[in-house]
Design an enzyme around this catalytic site. Structure first.
Site, mmCIF file in Angstrom:
data_model
loop_
_atom_site.group_PDB
_atom_site.id
_atom_site.type_symbol
_atom_site.label_atom_id
_atom_site.label_comp_id
_atom_site.label_asym_id
_atom_site.label_seq_id
_atom_site.Cartn_x
_atom_site.Cartn_y
_atom_site.Cartn_z
ATOM 1 N N HIS A 141 -5.986 20.001 101.134
ATOM 2 C CA HIS A 141 -5.780 20.296 102.564
ATOM 3 C C HIS A 141 -4.268 20.413 102.774
ATOM 4 O O HIS A 141 -3.513 19.528 102.356
ATOM 5 C CB HIS A 141 -6.364 19.181 103.437
ATOM 6 C CG HIS A 141 -5.908 19.289 104.865
ATOM 7 N ND1 HIS A 141 -6.085 20.435 105.597
ATOM 8 C CD2 HIS A 141 -5.233 18.422 105.676
ATOM 9 C CE1 HIS A 141 -5.560 20.270 106.801
ATOM 10 N NE2 HIS A 141 -5.033 19.055 106.874
ATOM 11 N N CYS A 187 -10.001 17.982 109.920
ATOM 12 C CA CYS A 187 -9.851 19.112 108.991
ATOM 13 C C CYS A 187 -10.830 19.075 107.824
ATOM 14 O O CYS A 187 -11.010 20.081 107.141
ATOM 15 C CB CYS A 187 -8.427 19.151 108.447
ATOM 16 S SG CYS A 187 -7.184 19.098 109.728
ATOM 17 N N GLU A 200 -12.064 21.933 114.983
ATOM 18 C CA GLU A 200 -11.630 20.831 115.851
ATOM 19 C C GLU A 200 -11.000 21.402 117.114
ATOM 20 O O GLU A 200 -10.258 20.732 117.808
ATOM 21 C CB GLU A 200 -10.721 19.844 115.119
ATOM 22 C CG GLU A 200 -9.662 20.436 114.261
ATOM 23 C CD GLU A 200 -8.997 19.396 113.359
ATOM 24 O OE1 GLU A 200 -8.503 18.387 113.879
ATOM 25 O OE2 GLU A 200 -8.942 19.632 112.147
HETATM 26 N N1 CAA Z 1 16.962 20.345 104.632
HETATM 27 C C1 CAA Z 1 15.957 19.959 103.803
HETATM 28 N N2 CAA Z 1 14.959 19.121 104.197
HETATM 29 C C2 CAA Z 1 14.954 18.670 105.466
HETATM 30 C C3 CAA Z 1 15.980 19.027 106.379
HETATM 31 C C4 CAA Z 1 17.010 19.913 105.917
HETATM 32 N N3 CAA Z 1 17.992 20.306 106.723
HETATM 33 N N4 CAA Z 1 15.709 18.430 107.565
HETATM 34 C C5 CAA Z 1 14.569 17.699 107.394
HETATM 35 N N5 CAA Z 1 14.124 17.863 106.135
HETATM 36 C C6 CAA Z 1 12.908 17.288 105.528
HETATM 37 C C7 CAA Z 1 12.741 15.802 105.802
HETATM 38 O O1 CAA Z 1 13.467 15.021 104.889
HETATM 39 C C8 CAA Z 1 11.233 15.660 105.665
HETATM 40 O O2 CAA Z 1 10.877 15.627 104.299
HETATM 41 P P1 CAA Z 1 10.222 14.298 103.659
HETATM 42 O O3 CAA Z 1 8.989 13.993 104.452
HETATM 43 O O4 CAA Z 1 9.905 14.693 102.256
HETATM 44 O O5 CAA Z 1 11.250 13.229 103.788
HETATM 45 C C9 CAA Z 1 10.695 16.980 106.208
HETATM 46 O O6 CAA Z 1 11.782 17.906 106.171
HETATM 47 C C10 CAA Z 1 10.208 16.906 107.660
HETATM 48 O O7 CAA Z 1 11.258 16.383 108.437
HETATM 49 P P2 CAA Z 1 10.982 15.281 109.555
HETATM 50 O O8 CAA Z 1 10.109 14.199 108.997
HETATM 51 O O9 CAA Z 1 12.260 14.909 110.142
HETATM 52 O O10 CAA Z 1 10.125 16.175 110.566
HETATM 53 P P3 CAA Z 1 9.440 15.770 111.916
HETATM 54 O O11 CAA Z 1 10.011 14.548 112.519
HETATM 55 O O12 CAA Z 1 9.440 17.003 112.730
HETATM 56 O O13 CAA Z 1 7.932 15.391 111.516
HETATM 57 C C11 CAA Z 1 5.713 15.812 110.851
HETATM 58 C C12 CAA Z 1 7.181 16.052 110.551
HETATM 59 C C13 CAA Z 1 5.419 14.319 110.966
HETATM 60 C C14 CAA Z 1 4.890 16.372 109.697
HETATM 61 C C15 CAA Z 1 5.348 16.519 112.178
HETATM 62 O O14 CAA Z 1 5.566 17.900 112.038
HETATM 63 C C16 CAA Z 1 3.932 16.290 112.632
HETATM 64 O O15 CAA Z 1 3.649 15.350 113.359
HETATM 65 N N6 CAA Z 1 2.964 17.206 112.250
HETATM 66 C C17 CAA Z 1 1.580 17.098 112.670
HETATM 67 C C18 CAA Z 1 0.816 16.043 111.904
HETATM 68 C C19 CAA Z 1 0.536 16.431 110.477
HETATM 69 O O16 CAA Z 1 0.511 17.587 110.103
HETATM 70 N N7 CAA Z 1 0.277 15.410 109.630
HETATM 71 C C20 CAA Z 1 -0.062 15.657 108.242
HETATM 72 C C21 CAA Z 1 -1.035 14.635 107.700
HETATM 73 S S1 CAA Z 1 -2.472 14.569 108.775
HETATM 74 C C22 CAA Z 1 -3.368 15.945 108.362
HETATM 75 O O17 CAA Z 1 -3.180 16.535 107.339
HETATM 76 C C23 CAA Z 1 -4.407 16.408 109.332
HETATM 77 C C24 CAA Z 1 -3.884 17.597 110.049
HETATM 78 O O18 CAA Z 1 -4.051 18.702 109.585
HETATM 79 C C25 CAA Z 1 -3.175 17.397 111.310
#
Ligand code: CAA
Length: 445
Positions: A244, A120, A83
């Site tokens: 994945h 993916c 991609e």
């Molecule tokens: N101690 C322990 N855990 C902590 C923490 C701390 N101090 N701070 C945060 N966390 C945890 C949160 O609770 C959360 O866990 P849960 O989801 O189990 O509640 C986790 O860490 C992530 O924290 P946030 O949600 O606050 O993180 P974020 O706002 O940065 O967003 C994300 C995370 C949405 C995955 C972001 O990184 C993102 O957009 N990633 C790209 C999209 C992606 O990978 N999507 C996955 C599905 S789509 C797919 O699979 C296709 C692909 O490859 C893209």
């Protein structure tokens, strides 16, 4: 029925490393535990300035062909899933073939080449295409090289920046494979979704939180569809379940979802009811919206049970070891998870021949696929031959300043020129632009 599947795999990581808890988190003002515990990541692999999807794909394929003693005439098909493509017409597989022709005697003029796109999941779709081509008897005794290659980078400041990665997986698909045999049955969960897009842009537009929900919803459908042709699954049926893996925290959720689904009607659910204090059947699991609320409440309890934790430690956690160190490789991620699982089997001296894998692939947009694989007698030698640990250890550990400098080199819309951090050795490198805007490559001894 002749067995068809993956005879051998090679992995090529980007040559740079971004330490997420140590280097990235402090710059973002975040706690390191968000990465190590929340997302489940220690580091991302990152491409040096001379690396891209073609160099990584060609390097993985070169190693694969050399190790298996293959010549171009043995290969009837080269399929690339990505991609991160940089050309809307000429497929990446032609560039890869051009690279390989620099180092092998002979050419790939006889080979069918293509490029697959569905986020993916395209790597698994290419695997399916190669499987179908061989099963249809069109391969004339030849095998297929299937490559999943991506520079999974997000725009600076995007939430996805936490889950980047770069690398390629090359697989050799044949009859009577040494590594895994693919089952003919597949199940799909597919819907028109807007969770992650690249509308003519190199860095994605992503609705991160929604993408997590879409991943789970489509995976659930795929499992149900798979069971409709393969029969109901039981949690003890599979040695490992590679998913994945955009980041291990995503797979923690997927593992729980799949376990919850599999324990229905097995007696395990009833045994767990006392420990958990209620029956999951009272929850509205067939309605999408209610599903997510019900899921969270019941799952929170389920994941604390000893029965679940033992299953997770044995079946899911081993698939995540490599991902923790490399981040998201998009099309390659599920194939890295399979290798990670088999490495676990090797390191723990498990007798895996004949055991089964359930492979859960996902692509945004969105589609999930479930299929089963049977581990073959030659798996141990194939996994022993990998040098992935050595590759990971020798990556250059970037400072924050290095990272800032090199990030935009990989946005093809931008003209950025940055010195390399590592010295390429026995590998293909990007060698500048040609007359018509094509990318050029050369092999460095
Ligand atoms: N101690 C322990 N855990 C902590 C923490 C701390 N101090 N701070 C945060 N966390 C945890 C949160 O609770 C959360 O866990 P849960 O989801 O189990 O509640 C986790 O860490 C992530 O924290 P946030 O949600 O606050 O993180 P974020 O706002 O940065 O967003 C994300 C995370 C949405 C995955 C972001 O990184 C993102 O957009 N990633 C790209 C999209 C992606 O990978 N999507 C996955 C599905 S789509 C797919 O699979 C296709 C692909 O490859 C893209």
């Amino acid at each position: 029925m002749t067995a068809v599947g993956i005879d051998a795999i090679e992995i090529w990581t980007g040559n740079l490393k971004l330490d997420l808890p140590g280097t990235f988190a402090p710059q973002k003002g975040e706690e390191p535990e968000k990465y190590t515990k929340g997302l489940g990541l220690n580091a991302s692999s990152f491409p040096d300035s001379y690396e891209d999807i073609v160099t990584m794909a060609a390097n993985a394929s070169h190693r694969l062909m050399e190790r298996k003693g293959l010549e171009p005439d043995d290969i009837g098909r080269i399929d690339v899933a990505t991609e991160s493509a940089f050309d809307n017409s000429k497929p990446v597989s032609t560039y890869v073939a051009g690279c390989l022709e620099q180092v092998f005697d002979g050419d790939f003029h006889h080979a069918n080449k293509g490029e697959r796109k569905f986020a993916c999941i395209a790597g698994t779709q290419s695997l399916d295409d190669a499987y179908n081509w061989i099963r249809a008897g069109r391969n004339r005794g030849r095998g297929a090289i299937v490559i999943a290659t991506d520079t999974a980078l997000y725009a600076r400041g995007d939430a996805g920046e936490a889950t980047q990665g770069a690398g390629a997986v090359a697989m050799y698909i044949t009859e009577d494979p040494d590594l895994v045999k693919l089952s003919p049955e597949q199940g799909y969960g597919s819907a028109d979704e807007t969770d992650f897009l690249k509308p003519n842009q190199q860095f994605p537009s992503v609705d991160g939180k929604r993408s997590v929900q879409v991943y789970l919803a489509r995976m659930r459908e795929a499992l149900q569809d798979f069971e409709s042709v393969h029969g109901e699954s039981h949690p003890d049926q599979y040695a490992y379940i590679p998913f994945h893996t955009p980041f291990p925290g995503m797979v923690r959720k997927a593992g729980l979802l799949v376990y919850r689904h599999m324990i229905r009607d097995t007696g395990i659910e009833d045994d767990l009811a006392d420990e958990i204090g209620r029956q999951p059947r009272s929850e509205a699991f067939d309605d999408d919206e209610a599903f997510h609320d019900a899921l969270r409440a019941y799952m929170d309890d389920l994941k604390e049970t000893e029965t679940y934790q033992e299953w997770y430690e044995a079946t899911i956690d081993p698939t995540l070891t490599l991902s923790r160190e490399v981040g998201n490789w998009y099309t390659g991620s599920v194939h890295v998870a399979r290798v990670s699982a088999l490495k676990h089997g090797l390191e723990n001296d498990l007798d895996l021949a004949g055991s089964k894998l359930l492979v859960g692939s996902y692509g945004s947009g969105a589609q999930a696929e479930g299929h089963a694989e049977t581990i073959q007698d030659g798996w141990r030698e194939e996994i022993e031959a990998l040098n992935v640990d050595e590759q990971l250890e020798t990556r250059y550990d970037m400072s924050w300043e290095d990272y800032e400098e090199v990030h935009d080199v990989h946005n093809h819309e931008m003209d950025v020129d940055v010195e390399e951090f590592t010295a390429p050795e026995s590998e293909f490198v990007f060698d500048g632009w040609g007359r018509m805007g094509e990318r050029q490559y050369r092999y460095v001894e």
